[in-house]
Write a protein that holds these residues in place. Structure first.
Motif, PDB file in Angstrom:
ATOM      1  N   GLU A  30       0.828  -1.205   0.000  1.00 20.37           N
ATOM      2  CA  GLU A  30       0.000   0.000   0.000  1.00 20.37           C
ATOM      3  C   GLU A  30       0.864   1.257   0.000  1.00 20.37           C
ATOM      4  OE1 GLU A  30      -2.508   1.990   3.401  1.00 20.37           O
ATOM      5  OE2 GLU A  30      -3.784   0.505   2.399  1.00 20.37           O
ATOM      6  N   LEU A  31       2.008   1.197   0.676  1.00 23.24           N
ATOM      7  CA  LEU A  31       2.928   2.336   0.700  1.00 23.24           C
ATOM      8  C   LEU A  31       3.680   2.492  -0.619  1.00 23.24           C
ATOM      9  CD1 LEU A  31       4.451   1.927   4.281  1.00 23.24           C
ATOM     10  CD2 LEU A  31       2.765   3.621   3.549  1.00 23.24           C
ATOM     11  N   GLU A  32       3.479   1.534  -1.536  1.00 20.76           N
ATOM     12  CA  GLU A  32       4.123   1.529  -2.851  1.00 20.76           C
ATOM     13  C   GLU A  32       5.637   1.388  -2.743  1.00 20.76           C
ATOM     14  OE1 GLU A  32       2.732   4.914  -5.068  1.00 20.76           O
ATOM     15  OE2 GLU A  32       0.678   4.145  -5.169  1.00 20.76           O
ATOM     16  N   PHE A  33       6.074   0.618  -1.743  1.00 17.21           N
ATOM     17  CA  PHE A  33       7.490   0.303  -1.605  1.00 17.21           C
ATOM     18  C   PHE A  33       7.837  -0.852  -2.547  1.00 17.21           C
ATOM     19  CE2 PHE A  33       7.964   1.824   3.101  1.00 17.21           C
ATOM     20  CZ  PHE A  33       7.715   3.118   2.678  1.00 17.21           C
ATOM     21  N   ASP A  34       9.053  -0.839  -3.061  1.00 17.91           N
ATOM     22  CA  ASP A  34       9.488  -1.934  -3.936  1.00 17.91           C
ATOM     23  C   ASP A  34      10.839  -2.513  -3.542  1.00 17.91           C
ATOM     24  OD1 ASP A  34      11.248   0.054  -4.735  1.00 17.91           O
ATOM     25  OD2 ASP A  34      10.285   0.373  -6.682  1.00 17.91           O
ATOM     26  N   ASN A  35      11.373  -2.087  -2.374  1.00 11.06           N
ATOM     27  CA  ASN A  35      12.713  -2.507  -1.976  1.00 11.06           C
ATOM     28  C   ASN A  35      12.807  -2.509  -0.458  1.00 11.06           C
ATOM     29  OD1 ASN A  35      15.538  -2.924  -1.810  1.00 11.06           O
ATOM     30  ND2 ASN A  35      15.894  -0.707  -1.882  1.00 11.06           N
ATOM     31  N   VAL A  36      12.891  -3.705   0.143  1.00  8.52           N
ATOM     32  CA  VAL A  36      12.907  -3.800   1.599  1.00  8.52           C
ATOM     33  C   VAL A  36      13.995  -4.771   2.056  1.00  8.52           C
ATOM     34  CG1 VAL A  36      10.424  -3.344   1.714  1.00  8.52           C
ATOM     35  CG2 VAL A  36      11.247  -5.704   1.733  1.00  8.52           C
ATOM     36  N   VAL A  37      14.308  -4.697   3.349  1.00  8.75           N
ATOM     37  CA  VAL A  37      15.269  -5.601   3.984  1.00  8.75           C
ATOM     38  C   VAL A  37      14.562  -6.363   5.094  1.00  8.75           C
ATOM     39  CG1 VAL A  37      17.198  -5.599   5.646  1.00  8.75           C
ATOM     40  CG2 VAL A  37      17.467  -4.502   3.423  1.00  8.75           C
ATOM     41  N   ILE A  38      14.922  -7.633   5.241  1.00 15.76           N
ATOM     42  CA  ILE A  38      14.420  -8.474   6.324  1.00 15.76           C
ATOM     43  C   ILE A  38      15.591  -8.816   7.234  1.00 15.76           C
ATOM     44  CG2 ILE A  38      13.325 -10.672   6.931  1.00 15.76           C
ATOM     45  CD1 ILE A  38      12.124 -10.654   4.065  1.00 15.76           C
ATOM     46  N   MET A  39      15.447  -8.553   8.531  1.00 11.71           N
ATOM     47  CA  MET A  39      16.478  -8.894   9.509  1.00 11.71           C
ATOM     48  C   MET A  39      15.940 -10.009  10.389  1.00 11.71           C
ATOM     49  SD  MET A  39      19.556  -8.087  10.528  1.00 11.71           S
ATOM     50  CE  MET A  39      20.158  -9.576  11.319  1.00 11.71           C
ATOM     51  N   THR A  40      16.577 -11.197  10.307  1.00  9.50           N
ATOM     52  CA  THR A  40      16.092 -12.345  11.067  1.00  9.50           C
ATOM     53  C   THR A  40      17.252 -13.046  11.759  1.00  9.50           C
ATOM     54  OG1 THR A  40      14.636 -14.275  10.947  1.00  9.50           O
ATOM     55  CG2 THR A  40      16.235 -14.008   9.159  1.00  9.50           C
ATOM     56  N   ASP A  41      16.961 -14.181  12.406  1.00 10.67           N
ATOM     57  CA  ASP A  41      18.023 -14.947  13.061  1.00 10.67           C
ATOM     58  C   ASP A  41      18.017 -16.379  12.551  1.00 10.67           C
ATOM     59  OD1 ASP A  41      16.077 -16.425  14.518  1.00 10.67           O
ATOM     60  OD2 ASP A  41      16.048 -14.919  16.098  1.00 10.67           O
ATOM     61  N   PRO A  66      17.099   0.567   1.413  1.00 15.47           N
ATOM     62  CA  PRO A  66      15.764  -0.030   1.574  1.00 15.47           C
ATOM     63  C   PRO A  66      14.749   0.998   2.053  1.00 15.47           C
ATOM     64  CG  PRO A  66      17.171  -0.660   3.406  1.00 15.47           C
ATOM     65  CD  PRO A  66      18.061   0.028   2.397  1.00 15.47           C
ATOM     66  N   GLN A  67      13.536   0.847   1.588  1.00 13.80           N
ATOM     67  CA  GLN A  67      12.470   1.744   2.036  1.00 13.80           C
ATOM     68  C   GLN A  67      11.896   1.314   3.374  1.00 13.80           C
ATOM     69  OE1 GLN A  67      10.808   0.837  -1.834  1.00 13.80           O
ATOM     70  NE2 GLN A  67      10.269   2.994  -2.085  1.00 13.80           N
ATOM     71  N   ALA A  68      12.132   0.065   3.757  1.00 13.26           N
ATOM     72  CA  ALA A  68      11.673  -0.440   5.049  1.00 13.26           C
ATOM     73  C   ALA A  68      12.571  -1.579   5.487  1.00 13.26           C
ATOM     74  CB  ALA A  68      10.231  -0.916   4.968  1.00 13.26           C
TER      75      ALA A  68
END
Length: 548
Positions: free
Chosen positions: A189-200, A249-251
């Motif tokens: 909805e925010l029209e983001f197309d580039n994000v990062v996921i931080m996990t373990d 990243p946008q998020a």
């Protein structure tokens, strides 16, 4: 799409290797082999002794001992006790008091199955409610079908619970697939197309990341996953690698747990990475579950967005308020967990169905549950798909006997020290509280400009307009953008630009506006508004919020 492991090699989740159905079967088998049969005496919330020979008996399962989630089970037990007291104080069901028999499943599938056998073969229950653990619920669904015993599951997310399509099984909890989808839907909805996921590198971390990656990929959103070892305290190298990305990243989604999440989020904020004007912080669920812990450990975490389950106070209706008051009184807690609301509502729905069925016949009860239309602590309950309206081909099969409107929210803090009840609901739109899907970093956010405690005020509506009166001032709402009474009976009569149900309603009004708008609300001005209220003429208190 990339998965980057910065600390150690990946340990793939065994269930993902085996595949969903095999993994579930393996999980149930291991649980059965790992836990010897335990005969746990059930807890009976009995009717008065002089009526005990003529009662309606309902069963409930909860995890009240380890390895189950004892905190969740105890909260749900209090909620069920409140529901029993309320129902019996109102005359019971079919002219008889209800008796609730609670069986402790300890979070193990075997005990869930045994509880169903006990309920059907010895206790004579006419329906079952509750349960917290999905794996337990899966073992219970088989028994529900075997014994033809109606069940309303309160807090079990696994898709297959309702996807099996059993006539006896209903659910008012969220569905796992939709819980995973909501954060992805939000960034879409925010029209983001580039994000990062931080996990373990835990099984849970890898599973969450895989689900989010799949949801993002389906929406065409590019992602990059970074993985740290559980227990990492210094995220400097991870943050540096993220900062080196081009474009930025946008998020950033934080899927870490506990103190690991806090460490990453605070260090990310200190580095100017996220939250920032360029990168939205989508924090771990700890943010909402433990706001005090979040602010103690992430003091620079203002403007973080986070997923949250259940309604916030802005969504409360009169039943929620009454239940919350009683629950807080009995527990000494400062707020109500959403799974406590679910437990309460599951019993309210079951009792209502038995009453409307006019019988304890299982087929009659099942038919009545399918036609449920009532307001509980979490809103209006109904089941759009069942025997008379099968799930169509373009709708997920898990929508069979599934409540479609659980609160799976994205909230955003915009002032340091806020709780979820203070935060802005930014997604989904139907539950949005502040008119925005993202409060810009560094802004002051929506501000309260006027709070009126108007015990003598009225809200008068007609077919063409709404006039809100407090004291000598009048705000005329010329256009109603969205009217969301959250499941009150007259919702069906509400159409665009009209507030239905003509009449006077007492209210307490809080007017808010976005930064940059006129600083002073004036009398006789027209506004586009969002009105939310509970109809409480008898008590003289109705919550109304107007977004100016």
């Amino acid at each position: 799409m990339k998965r980057l492991r910065l600390v150690q090699s990946n340990q793939w989740r065994r269930a993902l290797q085996l595949g969903g159905a095999v993994a579930l079967a393996t999980l149930l088998l291991l649980a059965a082999l790992s836990w010897a049969k335990v005969n746990k005496a059930p807890t009976v919330l009995a009717a008065p002794a002089n009526q005990a020979s003529s009662v309606i008996t309902i069963g409930a399962t909860l995890p009240l001992t380890e390895p189950g989630s004892v905190g969740g089970g105890e909260a749900m037990k209090v909620a069920l006790e409140i529901a029993v007291d309320e129902i019996n104080a109102g005359g019971g069901v079919l002219g008889k008091p209800i008796q609730l028999i609670i069986s402790d499943t300890a979070g193990t599938p075997q005990l869930g199955a045994e509880a169903m056998d006990y309920f059907a073969n010895q206790a004579g229950v006419v329906g079952v409610v509750g349960e917290y653990h999905s794996e337990v619920a899966m073992s219970m669904t088989v028994k529900a079908r075997e014994h033809h015993l109606p069940v309303i599951f309160a807090e079990t997310w696994l898709d297959d619970i309702t996807a099996l399509g059993y006539a006896e099984v209903f659910r008012i909890a969220p569905v796992a697939s939709e819980v995973v989808e909501v954060p992805a839907n939000y960034v879409e909805e925010l029209e983001f197309d580039n994000v990062v996921i931080m996990t373990d590198d835990s099984d849970n971390g890898q599973s969450q990341a895989a689900g989010l990656e799949s949801a993002l990929t389906a929406k065409g959103i590019s992602w990059q996953t970074f993985t740290a070892t559980v227990g990492t305290t210094d995220f400097t190298s991870v943050i540096s690698n993220i900062q080196a990305l081009s474009p930025q990243p946008q998020a950033i989604f934080t899927l870490l747990s506990g103190v690991d999440a806090y460490n990453f989020e605070q260090q990310s904020a200190e580095a100017g990475l996220s939250p920032s004007a360029d990168t939205v912080c989508i924090a771990s669920q700890n943010t909402g579950w433990d706001p005090e812990g979040f602010w103690q450990n992430v003091p620079d975490g203002n403007y973080c967005v986070f997923r949250y389950m259940g309604p916030v106070q802005a969504h409360y209706n009169s039943r929620t308020l009454a239940f919350a008051t009683e629950y807080i009184s009995r527990t000494g807690k400062s707020s109500v967990e959403f799974y406590a609301m679910e437990a309460y509502d599951s019993l309210i729905i079951m009792a209502d169905a038995i009453s409307r069925a006019g019988s304890t016949d299982p087929d009659a009860i099942i038919a009545a549950i399918e036609t449920t239309d009532l307001v509980g602590a979490q809103g209006r309950y109904y089941f759009p798909y069942g025997s008379s309206n099968p799930v169509p081909g373009d709708v997920p099969v898990y929508m069979w006997h599934q409540w479609p409107d659980p609160y799976i929210l994205m909230l955003q803090y915009f002032e340091v020290g806020q709780t979820p009840d203070d935060a802005a609901v930014v997604y989904p739109e139907k539950y949005r509280t502040h008119g925005l899907n993202l409060i810009p970093y560094g802004s002051t956010g929506p501000q309260t400009v006027s709070t009126i405690d108007s015990s003598g005020g009225t809200l008068t509506s007609s077919s063409s307009s709404t006039t809100i009166t407090f004291g000598q001032d009048v705000l005329t709402a010329s256009t109603i953008i969205t009217y969301t009474p959250f499941a009150f009976p007259f919702v069906a009569n509400c159409v665009s630009d009209t507030l239905a149900s003509p009449g006077n309603h007492y209210f307490r009004l809080t007017a808010t506006y976005d930064t940059g708008q006129p600083a002073q609300p004036a009398a006789n001005m027209s506004y586009s508004v969002v009105v939310t209220y509970t109809d409480e003429e008898s008590s003289g208190v109705v919550e109304d919020s107007i977004a100016l």
